[in-house]
Design a protein around this motif. Structure first.
Motif, mmCIF file in Angstrom:
data_model
loop_
_atom_site.group_PDB
_atom_site.id
_atom_site.type_symbol
_atom_site.label_atom_id
_atom_site.label_comp_id
_atom_site.label_asym_id
_atom_site.label_seq_id
_atom_site.Cartn_x
_atom_site.Cartn_y
_atom_site.Cartn_z
ATOM 1 N N ARG A 125 0.830 -1.212 0.000
ATOM 2 C CA ARG A 125 0.000 0.000 0.000
ATOM 3 C C ARG A 125 0.859 1.254 0.000
ATOM 4 N N PHE A 126 2.041 1.170 0.627
ATOM 5 C CA PHE A 126 2.863 2.350 0.874
ATOM 6 C C PHE A 126 3.882 2.624 -0.228
ATOM 7 N N GLY A 127 4.208 1.605 -1.041
ATOM 8 C CA GLY A 127 5.164 1.823 -2.103
ATOM 9 C C GLY A 127 6.038 0.605 -2.362
ATOM 10 N N SER A 128 7.157 0.834 -3.015
ATOM 11 C CA SER A 128 8.074 -0.234 -3.395
ATOM 12 C C SER A 128 9.208 -0.364 -2.381
ATOM 13 N N LYS A 129 9.976 -1.445 -2.508
ATOM 14 C CA LYS A 129 11.150 -1.629 -1.663
ATOM 15 C C LYS A 129 12.152 -0.502 -1.887
ATOM 16 N N ALA A 130 12.357 -0.123 -3.152
ATOM 17 C CA ALA A 130 13.315 0.947 -3.450
ATOM 18 C C ALA A 130 12.884 2.259 -2.798
ATOM 19 N N GLU A 131 11.585 2.536 -2.796
ATOM 20 C CA GLU A 131 11.091 3.774 -2.175
ATOM 21 C C GLU A 131 11.231 3.722 -0.661
ATOM 22 N N LEU A 132 11.026 2.543 -0.073
ATOM 23 C CA LEU A 132 11.234 2.394 1.366
ATOM 24 C C LEU A 132 12.701 2.616 1.713
ATOM 25 N N GLU A 133 13.595 2.019 0.943
ATOM 26 C CA GLU A 133 15.025 2.206 1.195
ATOM 27 C C GLU A 133 15.426 3.674 1.058
ATOM 28 N N SER A 134 14.848 4.355 0.086
ATOM 29 C CA SER A 134 15.140 5.778 -0.087
ATOM 30 C C SER A 134 14.652 6.587 1.103
ATOM 31 N N LEU A 135 13.464 6.258 1.605
ATOM 32 C CA LEU A 135 12.929 6.938 2.786
ATOM 33 C C LEU A 135 13.836 6.735 3.988
ATOM 34 N N ILE A 136 14.244 5.494 4.239
ATOM 35 C CA ILE A 136 15.103 5.214 5.392
ATOM 36 C C ILE A 136 16.427 5.967 5.266
ATOM 37 N N SER A 137 16.988 5.993 4.064
ATOM 38 C CA SER A 137 18.237 6.722 3.840
ATOM 39 C C SER A 137 18.061 8.210 4.092
ATOM 40 N N SER A 138 16.970 8.779 3.607
ATOM 41 C CA SER A 138 16.717 10.210 3.819
ATOM 42 C C SER A 138 16.494 10.519 5.288
ATOM 43 N N ALA A 139 15.789 9.633 5.988
ATOM 44 C CA ALA A 139 15.578 9.831 7.419
ATOM 45 C C ALA A 139 16.899 9.822 8.165
ATOM 46 N N HIS A 140 17.767 8.877 7.822
ATOM 47 C CA HIS A 140 19.087 8.824 8.467
ATOM 48 C C HIS A 140 19.917 10.066 8.141
ATOM 49 N N ASN A 141 19.828 10.524 6.914
ATOM 50 C CA ASN A 141 20.551 11.743 6.551
ATOM 51 C C ASN A 141 20.043 12.948 7.330
ATOM 52 N N ALA A 142 18.771 12.882 7.736
ATOM 53 C CA ALA A 142 18.183 13.950 8.554
ATOM 54 C C ALA A 142 18.375 13.689 10.042
ATOM 55 N N GLN A 143 19.208 12.688 10.387
ATOM 56 C CA GLN A 143 19.547 12.325 11.763
ATOM 57 C C GLN A 143 18.394 11.670 12.515
ATOM 58 N N LEU A 144 17.413 11.142 11.794
ATOM 59 C CA LEU A 144 16.270 10.502 12.418
ATOM 60 C C LEU A 144 16.447 8.993 12.458
ATOM 61 N N SER A 145 16.099 8.382 13.586
ATOM 62 C CA SER A 145 15.991 6.933 13.655
ATOM 63 C C SER A 145 14.665 6.503 13.025
ATOM 64 N N VAL A 146 14.624 5.249 12.573
ATOM 65 C CA VAL A 146 13.431 4.722 11.926
ATOM 66 C C VAL A 146 12.963 3.492 12.695
ATOM 67 N N ILE A 147 11.724 3.538 13.162
ATOM 68 C CA ILE A 147 11.146 2.483 13.986
ATOM 69 C C ILE A 147 10.248 1.605 13.123
ATOM 70 N N ALA A 148 10.487 0.297 13.134
ATOM 71 C CA ALA A 148 9.684 -0.654 12.376
ATOM 72 C C ALA A 148 8.530 -1.162 13.229
ATOM 73 N N ASP A 149 7.347 -1.216 12.655
ATOM 74 C CA ASP A 149 6.183 -1.810 13.319
ATOM 75 C C ASP A 149 6.230 -3.312 13.074
ATOM 76 N N ILE A 150 6.420 -4.097 14.136
ATOM 77 C CA ILE A 150 6.632 -5.528 14.026
ATOM 78 C C ILE A 150 5.380 -6.278 14.479
ATOM 79 N N VAL A 151 4.785 -7.047 13.559
ATOM 80 C CA VAL A 151 3.574 -7.814 13.848
ATOM 81 C C VAL A 151 3.955 -9.285 13.841
ATOM 82 N N ILE A 152 4.142 -9.863 15.017
ATOM 83 C CA ILE A 152 4.591 -11.252 15.104
ATOM 84 C C ILE A 152 3.652 -12.102 15.947
ATOM 85 N N ASN A 153 2.497 -11.593 16.322
ATOM 86 C CA ASN A 153 1.527 -12.413 17.033
ATOM 87 C C ASN A 153 0.817 -13.364 16.089
ATOM 88 N N HIS A 154 0.505 -12.884 14.881
ATOM 89 C CA HIS A 154 -0.321 -13.643 13.953
ATOM 90 C C HIS A 154 0.162 -13.438 12.523
#
Length: 460
Positions: A125-154
């Motif tokens: 729904r949110f985009g492609s793997k390449a777009e996610l990687e670009s977002l994470i890289s841009s966030a890191h360049n902006a000194q931001l940590s990136v928190i993953a929402d982990i769904v492991i109950n089901h």
């Protein structure tokens, strides 16, 4: 019954997996993966420490579909960082049963970030793997940590198969196109190890964390979900979904294996339960006790509820505070007062995307973020509470501290309070009052707050 083509695909993937284990064990690809991991680690050396600022929940329920959300968020990370945000929390990033329509909470393939054509779509729904990687890289360049929402109950989206433990066929046959973490009936409850754990969700197959195979793929293997997300994709921490559904040792073991910031969603207003879970999991928890008390106080017009116990009062390092989130998604008149509360008190505060970008004053929220990051240090002393007024003091830690005055009445209010400062001129850093009083030698001073608003005082 599966078609011959589907069977052929699965056989080829299983054969490939058995022959090569996975890409990490393939020597020709291991070096490029190692290089990427080193780059991710290096890029994170300059990040703001998580908890020194404010977390942004960078989504809401049913964000626009169509694969544009990662690009939307990427366009905002520099602005958020400049405002004082130190981390962004993303929705579940992997392919789920509902494909391009899913918000990610029905996970199917933990390693499909929008690059495999399955579950009816290529992208999430949110985009492609390449777009996610670009977002994470841009966030890191902006000194931001990136928190993953982990769904492991089901899990969701598996094919139906016979279940030897119940005698009833169920949807527990998972054959992801990523070729990683195949699952079958023995990986869910009931199985040969346990009949159940703490809880199930929505009738989905309930993942069994007691199975060594499940533990290996979730956090132990060199390319486990945890290690792949951290070392390859570049995530810096974890938001664990629905932790009521499994025991706290799971989060504890995950954190022990891979590290990083973590927070659990234990949806319960009982502060004793939250405190128990945070202690057992060795993780922070969302402060639902604070959430419910604030809703009573600011939406229900009863500030006395702020006297009640909350997780942040048990220890600020245990609590992630919030006013609303993607599940509650609320609008009410006293919401800015609630943000004034969490952004001047202990705990790690979170701002909801729609509050910041759509519903409330960005200028006022930026002001409170600045106050949080620069003035809100040290322990908290509650100075006065009644139905309409609340006054508290932060006692300072490497800063001057502050006094916050929240007024939920319909008229201006004034009150004498004891501050941290003797014979010192102070001012309201929100700009809601133009008073600049001088504290007495005994540290007392009169301050004021406008109706349905707040002021925050500290040395000028």
């Amino acid at each position: 019954m599966k078609t011959f083509q589907r069977l052929l695909i699965i056989i080829l993937f299983i054969h490939y997996s058995c022959a090569n284990e996975d890409v990490l064990e393939n020597n020709s690809q291991q070096e490029s993966l190692k290089t990427k991991t080193e780059l991710n680690v290096a890029s994170r050396q300059g990040l703001k420490p998580i908890g020194t600022g404010v977390m942004m929940q960078a989504f809401y329920w049913d964000v626009p579909a169509g694969g544009t959300w990662w690009e939307t968020v990427e366009g905002k990370v520099a602005q958020w960082s400049n405002a004082g945000i130190d981390a962004i929390w993303l929705p579940p990033v992997s392919k789920a049963q509902n494909g391009a329509l899913s918000m990610g909470y029905d996970p199917f393939d933990y390693y499909d970030f929008g690059q495999y054509n399955q579950m009816g779509s290529l992208e999430t729904r949110f985009g492609s793997k390449a777009e996610l990687e670009s977002l994470i890289s841009s966030a890191h360049n902006a000194q931001l940590s990136v928190i993953a929402d982990i769904v492991i109950n089901h899990n969701s989206g598996g094919d139906i198969e016979p279940n030897p433990y119940t005698g009833i066929p169920y949807y527990t046959d998972f054959n992801p196109l990523s070729g990683k973490f195949f699952r079958s009936s023995s990986d869910f409850h009931p199985n040969n190890v346990r009949n159940s754990d703490s809880g199930v969700f929505g009738g989905f197959p309930d993942l069994s964390h007691s199975q060594p195979y499940v533990q290996d793929w979730l956090w132990k293997r060199s390319n486990s979900v945890a290690k792949y997300y951290k070392n390859v994709m570049g995530f810096d921490g974890w938001r664990f979904d629905y932790v009521k559904g499994f025991e706290p040792w799971v989060v504890k073991e995950w954190n022990k294996e891979v590290g990083g910031f973590s927070v659990g969603e234990y949806w319960d207003g009982n502060v004793n339960t939250l405190d128990w879970w945070a202690t057992q999991a060795q993780s922070t928890a969302f402060d639902f006790a604070c959430y419910y008390r604030m809703r009573d106080a600011f939406d229900g017009n009863n500030l006395n509820r702020l006297n009640d116990d909350m997780l942040w009062k048990r220890g600020g390092t245990k609590a992630v505070t919030f006013v609303t989130n993607h599940d509650t998604d609320e609008i009410y008149g006293g919401k800015m007062l609630a943000y004034a509360y969490i952004l001047t008190h202990e705990g790690y505060p979170t701002i909801f995307y729609r509050d910041y970008e759509e519903w409330l004053s960005k200028e006022r929220l930026n002001n409170l973020i600045w106050i949080h990051n620069n003035l809100a240090g040290g322990s908290t002393s509650i100075l006065h509470v009644d139905n309409d007024e609340y006054v508290a003091r932060r006692n300072g830690y490497n800063n001057n501290g502050l006094v916050v005055y929240i007024n939920n009445s319909n008229s201006w209010q004034e009150r004498w309070v004891e501050t941290n400062w003797s014979s010192t001129r102070i001012k309201d850093f929100t700009g809601h009052s133009n008073w600049e009083p001088v504290t007495q030698a005994g540290k007392w001073v009169k301050i004021q707050a406008p109706p349905k608003s707040y002021t925050v005082w500290s040395p000028k």
